[in-house]
Design a protein around this motif. Structure first.
Motif, mmCIF file in Angstrom:
data_model
loop_
_atom_site.group_PDB
_atom_site.id
_atom_site.type_symbol
_atom_site.label_atom_id
_atom_site.label_comp_id
_atom_site.label_asym_id
_atom_site.label_seq_id
_atom_site.Cartn_x
_atom_site.Cartn_y
_atom_site.Cartn_z
ATOM 1 N N GLU A 60 0.951 -1.114 -0.152
ATOM 2 C CA GLU A 60 -0.041 -0.036 -0.069
ATOM 3 C C GLU A 60 0.854 1.125 -0.014
ATOM 4 O OE1 GLU A 60 -3.247 0.384 0.013
ATOM 5 O OE2 GLU A 60 -3.981 -1.893 0.392
ATOM 6 N N THR A 61 1.085 1.839 -1.159
ATOM 7 C CA THR A 61 1.967 3.050 -1.238
ATOM 8 C C THR A 61 1.239 4.371 -1.443
ATOM 9 O OG1 THR A 61 2.107 2.811 -3.641
ATOM 10 C CG2 THR A 61 3.717 1.529 -2.169
ATOM 11 N N GLY A 62 1.820 5.614 -1.328
ATOM 12 C CA GLY A 62 1.214 6.688 -1.476
ATOM 13 C C GLY A 62 0.841 7.018 -2.921
ATOM 14 N N ASP A 63 -0.039 8.200 -2.874
ATOM 15 C CA ASP A 63 -0.667 8.253 -4.309
ATOM 16 C C ASP A 63 0.083 9.415 -5.341
ATOM 17 O OD1 ASP A 63 -2.785 6.398 -3.759
ATOM 18 O OD2 ASP A 63 -3.828 7.939 -2.925
ATOM 19 N N ALA A 64 0.946 10.234 -4.307
ATOM 20 C CA ALA A 64 1.515 11.273 -4.915
ATOM 21 C C ALA A 64 2.813 10.900 -5.819
ATOM 22 C CB ALA A 64 1.842 12.503 -3.934
ATOM 23 N N PRO A 65 3.162 11.613 -6.624
ATOM 24 C CA PRO A 65 4.466 11.243 -7.704
ATOM 25 C C PRO A 65 5.630 10.959 -6.575
ATOM 26 C CG PRO A 65 3.029 12.708 -8.908
ATOM 27 C CD PRO A 65 2.435 12.618 -7.548
ATOM 28 N N ASP A 66 5.746 11.931 -5.776
ATOM 29 C CA ASP A 66 6.902 11.939 -5.160
ATOM 30 C C ASP A 66 6.826 10.886 -3.653
ATOM 31 O OD1 ASP A 66 5.056 13.166 -3.511
ATOM 32 O OD2 ASP A 66 6.388 14.954 -2.830
ATOM 33 N N SER A 119 -0.566 1.457 9.669
ATOM 34 C CA SER A 119 -1.078 1.534 11.149
ATOM 35 C C SER A 119 -2.178 0.813 11.362
ATOM 36 C CB SER A 119 -1.243 2.889 11.598
ATOM 37 O OG SER A 119 -1.832 2.897 13.026
ATOM 38 N N LEU A 120 -3.265 0.791 10.341
ATOM 39 C CA LEU A 120 -4.518 0.185 10.480
ATOM 40 C C LEU A 120 -4.311 -1.466 10.397
ATOM 41 C CD1 LEU A 120 -7.478 0.010 10.902
ATOM 42 C CD2 LEU A 120 -7.696 0.330 8.380
ATOM 43 N N LYS A 121 -3.418 -1.922 9.505
ATOM 44 C CA LYS A 121 -3.184 -3.306 9.443
ATOM 45 C C LYS A 121 -2.388 -3.708 10.334
ATOM 46 C CE LYS A 121 -3.922 -3.739 4.544
ATOM 47 N NZ LYS A 121 -3.327 -4.475 3.089
ATOM 48 N N ASP A 144 12.608 -4.633 6.783
ATOM 49 C CA ASP A 144 13.268 -3.446 6.571
ATOM 50 C C ASP A 144 12.374 -2.511 5.920
ATOM 51 O OD1 ASP A 144 15.713 -4.321 7.544
ATOM 52 O OD2 ASP A 144 16.666 -4.841 5.772
ATOM 53 N N CYS A 145 11.456 -2.777 5.072
ATOM 54 C CA CYS A 145 10.797 -1.925 4.297
ATOM 55 C C CYS A 145 9.578 -1.322 5.332
ATOM 56 C CB CYS A 145 9.837 -2.616 3.074
ATOM 57 S SG CYS A 145 11.110 -3.025 1.700
ATOM 58 N N VAL A 146 9.175 -2.223 5.963
ATOM 59 C CA VAL A 146 8.074 -1.705 7.085
ATOM 60 C C VAL A 146 8.812 -0.799 7.860
ATOM 61 C CG1 VAL A 146 6.612 -2.282 8.968
ATOM 62 C CG2 VAL A 146 6.773 -3.602 6.955
ATOM 63 N N GLY A 147 10.249 -1.098 8.445
ATOM 64 C CA GLY A 147 10.537 -0.270 9.298
ATOM 65 C C GLY A 147 10.784 1.085 8.770
ATOM 66 N N LYS A 148 11.255 1.352 7.469
ATOM 67 C CA LYS A 148 11.719 2.407 6.929
ATOM 68 C C LYS A 148 10.368 3.332 6.674
ATOM 69 C CE LYS A 148 16.086 0.902 5.163
ATOM 70 N NZ LYS A 148 16.864 0.398 3.609
ATOM 71 N N GLY A 149 9.235 2.584 6.325
ATOM 72 C CA GLY A 149 8.159 3.036 5.825
ATOM 73 C C GLY A 149 8.249 3.360 4.316
ATOM 74 N N ARG A 150 8.901 2.427 3.771
ATOM 75 C CA ARG A 150 9.279 2.527 2.335
ATOM 76 C C ARG A 150 9.423 1.613 1.581
ATOM 77 N NH1 ARG A 150 10.687 6.823 -1.309
ATOM 78 N NH2 ARG A 150 12.152 6.258 -3.095
ATOM 79 N N ALA A 151 8.856 1.374 0.626
ATOM 80 C CA ALA A 151 9.057 -0.077 -0.401
ATOM 81 C C ALA A 151 10.053 0.169 -1.239
ATOM 82 C CB ALA A 151 7.776 -0.375 -1.216
ATOM 83 N N LEU A 154 -4.942 -4.459 13.211
ATOM 84 C CA LEU A 154 -5.919 -5.557 13.150
ATOM 85 C C LEU A 154 -4.742 -7.011 12.421
ATOM 86 C CD1 LEU A 154 -8.255 -3.966 10.246
ATOM 87 C CD2 LEU A 154 -8.542 -4.457 12.723
ATOM 88 N N GLY A 155 -3.853 -6.889 13.030
ATOM 89 C CA GLY A 155 -2.845 -8.217 12.905
ATOM 90 C C GLY A 155 -2.636 -8.514 11.315
ATOM 91 N N LEU A 156 -2.969 -7.544 10.392
ATOM 92 C CA LEU A 156 -2.819 -8.141 8.973
ATOM 93 C C LEU A 156 -1.461 -7.685 8.382
ATOM 94 C CD1 LEU A 156 -6.587 -6.898 7.720
ATOM 95 C CD2 LEU A 156 -5.553 -9.133 8.376
ATOM 96 N N PRO A 157 -1.025 -8.278 7.570
ATOM 97 C CA PRO A 157 0.353 -7.876 6.813
ATOM 98 C C PRO A 157 0.034 -6.716 5.993
ATOM 99 C CG PRO A 157 -0.720 -9.968 5.612
ATOM 100 C CD PRO A 157 -1.633 -9.577 6.973
ATOM 101 N N PRO A 158 0.910 -5.705 5.956
ATOM 102 C CA PRO A 158 0.684 -4.506 5.040
ATOM 103 C C PRO A 158 1.059 -4.788 3.473
ATOM 104 C CG PRO A 158 2.981 -4.272 6.447
ATOM 105 C CD PRO A 158 2.274 -5.532 6.728
ATOM 106 N N PHE A 159 1.174 -5.991 3.259
ATOM 107 C CA PHE A 159 1.478 -6.499 1.952
ATOM 108 C C PHE A 159 0.824 -7.457 1.558
ATOM 109 C CE2 PHE A 159 4.799 -7.623 4.787
ATOM 110 C CZ PHE A 159 4.518 -8.642 5.083
ATOM 111 N N ARG A 160 0.873 -7.890 0.211
ATOM 112 C CA ARG A 160 0.315 -8.971 -0.391
ATOM 113 C C ARG A 160 1.199 -10.082 -1.033
ATOM 114 N NH1 ARG A 160 -3.265 -5.420 -2.100
ATOM 115 N NH2 ARG A 160 -2.301 -5.749 -4.337
ATOM 116 N N LEU A 161 1.441 -11.077 -0.670
ATOM 117 C CA LEU A 161 2.493 -12.158 -1.402
ATOM 118 C C LEU A 161 2.036 -13.004 -1.958
ATOM 119 C CD1 LEU A 161 4.853 -12.620 1.841
ATOM 120 C CD2 LEU A 161 4.822 -10.916 0.281
#
Length: 330
Positions: free
Chosen positions: A156-162, A173-175, A316-323, A178-185
């Motif tokens: 789940e990434t941001g909508d703005a180009p930057d 935060s929501l996921k 690492d991606c979750v910790g940095k908040g960046r994919a 709820l105990g859900l992964p912030p990604f789909r594999l």
């Protein structure tokens, strides 16, 4: 001699090998009738064409999209040899054990296709993780049923180009709450050539290797042009949920591509030209599960350093908040 026996002998020379040059049923009936012994109605001949086109041992196949018939290629025999060849071709290649040049050519096609799949999903906003050690020489053949060639990660990434690679903090935060992964594999298996004789093995290896993930994919290089094959794959998809997609790359098309390393490191214009060569055809969409089987994934982590690296990269991606794309430091 039965009609089917006669048709098995008569049809191969009459059928084109290229599905794009498929012959219409009416013309095939006219040509076949010139060599048949006995008076058979058009309806009887059409019935036999239809039944035989669903049999992997018969010489006739019906095109998946459009009308007409073509000559089905014979199934290739088993080969014991390079593990990487076995992993991406179900162990079914021509007997190349004494032809090192042919082995090198087959391996190069496999590597090119893996590179094409990696770049295609990178360009389309997904994050691929490639398994290699699981299929290295000397690895267990059981790995064909345990590990995918590629894991596709959707964030789940941001909508703005930057913010295109920034993880959406609200959804993250929501996921987590709820105990859900912030990604789909989605775990994907790669195959070069689809075949009516082996598609079930392809499909169930993809299913087995993706049971821990939220979905599975079976990705073919060559087009799925046999109607019976496409129908068989869709029926399995309806029950078990593994998606099926073709990149439309024949063996000749793979041979014409640059080397795998060049594909992975191509400039944007070169990558765009490569993407234009693909003829993506979605045979069946994957069924996505909401949850990951963490217990199974943990079991694989204990067996494979590559799975440990996959989990570490996601963390690492979750910790940095960046994919970020995975970088193999080895």
């Amino acid at each position: 001699m039965s009609l089917r026996t006669q048709l098995t002998e008569i049809l191969p020379p009459l059928l084109p090998s290229n599905p794009s040059e498929a012959i219409k049923g009416t013309e095939l009936i006219r040509l076949a009738r010139l060599q048949l012994n006995g008076a058979y109605s058009d309806a009887s001949l059409r019935y036999h064409f239809s039944i035989m086109s669903c049999d992997p041992a018969s010489p006739i196949a019906k095109v998946e999209k459009g009308q007409g018939y073509y000559r089905r290629s014979a199934p290739v025999p088993a080969l014991t040899g390079a593990q990487e060849l076995l992993s991406l071709s179900q162990g079914r290649l021509d007997d190349l054990s004494s032809d090192h040049e042919a082995v090198d050519s087959a391996l190069e096609r496999l590597r090119k296709f893996r590179a094409v799949v990696t770049r295609y999903y990178e360009v389309n906003g997904r994050f691929p993780y490639v398994f290699r050690q699981a299929f290295a020489q000397g690895a267990s053949l059981g790995n064909l049923w345990k590990f995918p060639e590629v894991v596709l990660v959707d964030w789940e990434t941001g909508d703005a180009p930057d913010e295109v690679f920034a993880l959406d903090p609200t959804m993250l935060s929501l996921k987590q709450r709820l105990g859900l992964p912030p990604f789909r594999l989605h775990a994907a298996r790669l195959r070069i050539h689809p075949s009516l004789a082996s598609f079930r093995e392809d499909f169930f290896q993809a299913l087995s290797a993706s049971m821990w993930a939220q979905g599975g994919e079976l990705i073919y290089a060559a087009p799925v042009e046999d109607e019976a094959l496409a129908d068989g794959l869709r029926r399995l998809n309806a029950i078990f949920g593994v998606g099926v997609i073709s990149f439309g790359l024949t063996a000749q098309a793979l041979d014409d591509l640059p080397r795998a390393a060049n594909i992975l490191n191509a400039h944007p214009r070169e990558t765009e030209a490569l993407m234009d060569r693909l003829q993506i055809n979605r045979i069946a969409a994957p069924h996505t599960r909401q949850h990951i089987d963490w217990q199974s994934l943990d079991g694989l982590r204990r067996e494979s350093e590559e799975v440990q690296h996959l989990i570490g990269w996601l963390n690492d991606c979750v910790g940095k908040g960046r994919a970020e794309a995975f970088r193999d430091e080895a």
